[in-house]
Design a protein around this motif. Structure first.
Motif, PDB file in Angstrom:
ATOM      1  N   PHE A  43      49.857  14.026   8.090  1.00  0.00           N
ATOM      2  CA  PHE A  43      48.879  15.119   8.055  1.00  0.00           C
ATOM      3  C   PHE A  43      48.678  15.751   9.428  1.00  0.00           C
ATOM      4  CE2 PHE A  43      47.568  13.202   3.951  1.00  0.00           C
ATOM      5  CZ  PHE A  43      47.679  14.349   3.170  1.00  0.00           C
ATOM      6  N   ALA A  44      48.812  14.989  10.496  1.00  0.00           N
ATOM      7  CA  ALA A  44      48.714  15.572  11.840  1.00  0.00           C
ATOM      8  C   ALA A  44      49.826  16.618  12.030  1.00  0.00           C
ATOM      9  CB  ALA A  44      48.800  14.482  12.899  1.00  0.00           C
ATOM     10  N   LYS A  45      51.016  16.339  11.520  1.00  0.00           N
ATOM     11  CA  LYS A  45      52.120  17.304  11.614  1.00  0.00           C
ATOM     12  C   LYS A  45      51.852  18.564  10.790  1.00  0.00           C
ATOM     13  CE  LYS A  45      55.665  13.826  12.406  1.00  0.00           C
ATOM     14  NZ  LYS A  45      56.793  13.088  11.820  1.00  0.00           N
ATOM     15  N   GLN A  46      50.954  18.456   9.809  1.00  0.00           N
ATOM     16  CA  GLN A  46      50.615  19.606   8.969  1.00  0.00           C
ATOM     17  C   GLN A  46      49.402  20.369   9.523  1.00  0.00           C
ATOM     18  OE1 GLN A  46      53.076  19.912   6.800  1.00  0.00           O
ATOM     19  NE2 GLN A  46      53.658  17.846   7.433  1.00  0.00           N
ATOM     20  N   GLY A  47      48.922  19.980  10.698  1.00  0.00           N
ATOM     21  CA  GLY A  47      47.822  20.697  11.337  1.00  0.00           C
ATOM     22  C   GLY A  47      46.441  20.122  11.102  1.00  0.00           C
ATOM     23  N   PHE A  48      46.350  18.922  10.545  1.00  0.00           N
ATOM     24  CA  PHE A  48      45.053  18.280  10.335  1.00  0.00           C
ATOM     25  C   PHE A  48      44.575  17.638  11.635  1.00  0.00           C
ATOM     26  CE2 PHE A  48      46.261  18.840   6.036  1.00  0.00           C
ATOM     27  CZ  PHE A  48      45.171  18.609   5.213  1.00  0.00           C
ATOM     28  N   SER A  49      43.261  17.577  11.780  1.00  0.00           N
ATOM     29  CA  SER A  49      42.629  16.902  12.918  1.00  0.00           C
ATOM     30  C   SER A  49      41.930  15.639  12.425  1.00  0.00           C
ATOM     31  CB  SER A  49      41.578  17.805  13.565  1.00  0.00           C
ATOM     32  OG  SER A  49      42.176  18.985  14.032  1.00  0.00           O
ATOM     33  N   VAL A  50      41.975  14.589  13.237  1.00  0.00           N
ATOM     34  CA  VAL A  50      41.256  13.360  12.915  1.00  0.00           C
ATOM     35  C   VAL A  50      39.792  13.542  13.287  1.00  0.00           C
ATOM     36  CG1 VAL A  50      41.012  10.900  13.425  1.00  0.00           C
ATOM     37  CG2 VAL A  50      43.299  11.911  13.263  1.00  0.00           C
ATOM     38  N   LEU A  51      38.912  13.269  12.334  1.00  0.00           N
ATOM     39  CA  LEU A  51      37.472  13.323  12.594  1.00  0.00           C
ATOM     40  C   LEU A  51      36.967  11.979  13.091  1.00  0.00           C
ATOM     41  CD1 LEU A  51      36.436  15.327   9.412  1.00  0.00           C
ATOM     42  CD2 LEU A  51      36.839  16.207  11.723  1.00  0.00           C
ATOM     43  N   HIS A  52      37.372  10.911  12.419  1.00  0.00           N
ATOM     44  CA  HIS A  52      37.008   9.560  12.834  1.00  0.00           C
ATOM     45  C   HIS A  52      37.778   8.527  12.008  1.00  0.00           C
ATOM     46  CE1 HIS A  52      34.157  10.534   9.565  1.00  0.00           C
ATOM     47  NE2 HIS A  52      34.296   9.282   9.228  1.00  0.00           N
ATOM     48  N   ARG A  53      37.822   7.323  12.533  1.00  0.00           N
ATOM     49  CA  ARG A  53      38.434   6.192  11.833  1.00  0.00           C
ATOM     50  C   ARG A  53      37.373   5.575  10.940  1.00  0.00           C
ATOM     51  NH1 ARG A  53      42.531   1.643  13.507  1.00  0.00           N
ATOM     52  NH2 ARG A  53      41.602  -0.168  12.513  1.00  0.00           N
ATOM     53  N   ARG A  54      37.766   5.198   9.743  1.00  0.00           N
ATOM     54  CA  ARG A  54      36.859   4.586   8.775  1.00  0.00           C
ATOM     55  C   ARG A  54      37.270   3.131   8.556  1.00  0.00           C
ATOM     56  NH1 ARG A  54      37.680   6.281   3.824  1.00  0.00           N
ATOM     57  NH2 ARG A  54      35.576   5.862   3.124  1.00  0.00           N
ATOM     58  N   GLU A  55      36.317   2.240   8.568  1.00  0.00           N
ATOM     59  CA  GLU A  55      36.546   0.819   8.277  1.00  0.00           C
ATOM     60  C   GLU A  55      35.803   0.511   6.979  1.00  0.00           C
ATOM     61  OE1 GLU A  55      38.187  -1.399  10.401  1.00  0.00           O
ATOM     62  OE2 GLU A  55      38.522   0.043  12.012  1.00  0.00           O
ATOM     63  N   PHE A  56      36.458  -0.227   6.078  1.00  0.00           N
ATOM     64  CA  PHE A  56      35.820  -0.559   4.799  1.00  0.00           C
ATOM     65  C   PHE A  56      36.496  -1.798   4.223  1.00  0.00           C
ATOM     66  CE2 PHE A  56      39.259   2.393   4.189  1.00  0.00           C
ATOM     67  CZ  PHE A  56      39.952   1.911   3.092  1.00  0.00           C
ATOM     68  N   ALA A  57      35.808  -2.423   3.290  1.00  0.00           N
ATOM     69  CA  ALA A  57      36.354  -3.607   2.637  1.00  0.00           C
ATOM     70  C   ALA A  57      36.833  -3.247   1.240  1.00  0.00           C
ATOM     71  CB  ALA A  57      35.299  -4.702   2.550  1.00  0.00           C
ATOM     72  N   ARG A  58      37.966  -3.803   0.869  1.00  0.00           N
ATOM     73  CA  ARG A  58      38.483  -3.677  -0.492  1.00  0.00           C
ATOM     74  C   ARG A  58      38.936  -5.059  -0.924  1.00  0.00           C
ATOM     75  NH1 ARG A  58      42.137   1.145  -1.784  1.00  0.00           N
ATOM     76  NH2 ARG A  58      40.102   2.098  -1.900  1.00  0.00           N
TER      77      ARG A  58
END
Length: 160
Positions: free
Chosen positions: A130-145
């Protein structure tokens, strides 16, 4: 590989194959960035076909890249608010341009629908795509599954 692919909307009969693509992508692509425990927690088994069929009929647009026999090899889902919920390529077609063509199809559909912003929660390999498609990272998400800690990245792309 790309020359033999075409893109079309998903059909109900695609559900079982899409569930297998998801599971295969997690175990064949994401395992390079996630531990074995994380991969198993993410997708312990292919999603039941009925569950995937329900998702295909819930209002989201689902586009599939299909081979010459009309068998899905990759898929991407667009919700009405611009959320890309799932984007998975079978490991056999990953890196061939199929994913980029599928994403371009989705972005064109989003623009035609007047969607001003696309957003996604991207795994590590998807973050790079997605970065190559022009998306920007807003933040890293941590979660349990299933009791295992995982992470992904909230990303967005403004279209308007």
């Amino acid at each position: 590989m790309l020359a033999r692919m075409r893109i079309r909307p998903a059909r109900s009969g695609d559900a079982a194959t899409l569930a297998l693509i998801f599971h295969s992508a997690v175990h064949g692509i994401a395992r390079g960035d996630y531990s074995a425990d994380q991969v198993r927690a993410w997708s312990p088994a292919p999603m039941p076909t009925a569950t995937k069929e329900d998702r295909l009929g819930d209002g989201r647009q689902v586009f599939v890249a299909v081979d010459a026999r009309d068998t899905p090899r990759a898929f991407i889902e667009l919700e009405a608010d611009g959320h890309i919920d799932c984007f998975y390529c079978h490991p056999d077609v990953a890196g061939t341009g199929v994913g980029a063509a599928l994403y371009a199809w989705l972005e064109a559909a989003a623009r035609q629908a007047g969607i001003a912003r696309l957003y996604v929660e991207a795994s590590d390999p998807a973050r790079r795509f997605f970065a190559k498609q022009g998306f920007s990272v807003l933040h890293r998400r941590e979660f349990a599954r299933r009791g295992v800690m995982l992470h992904n990245h909230a990303m967005e792309k403004r279209l308007a």
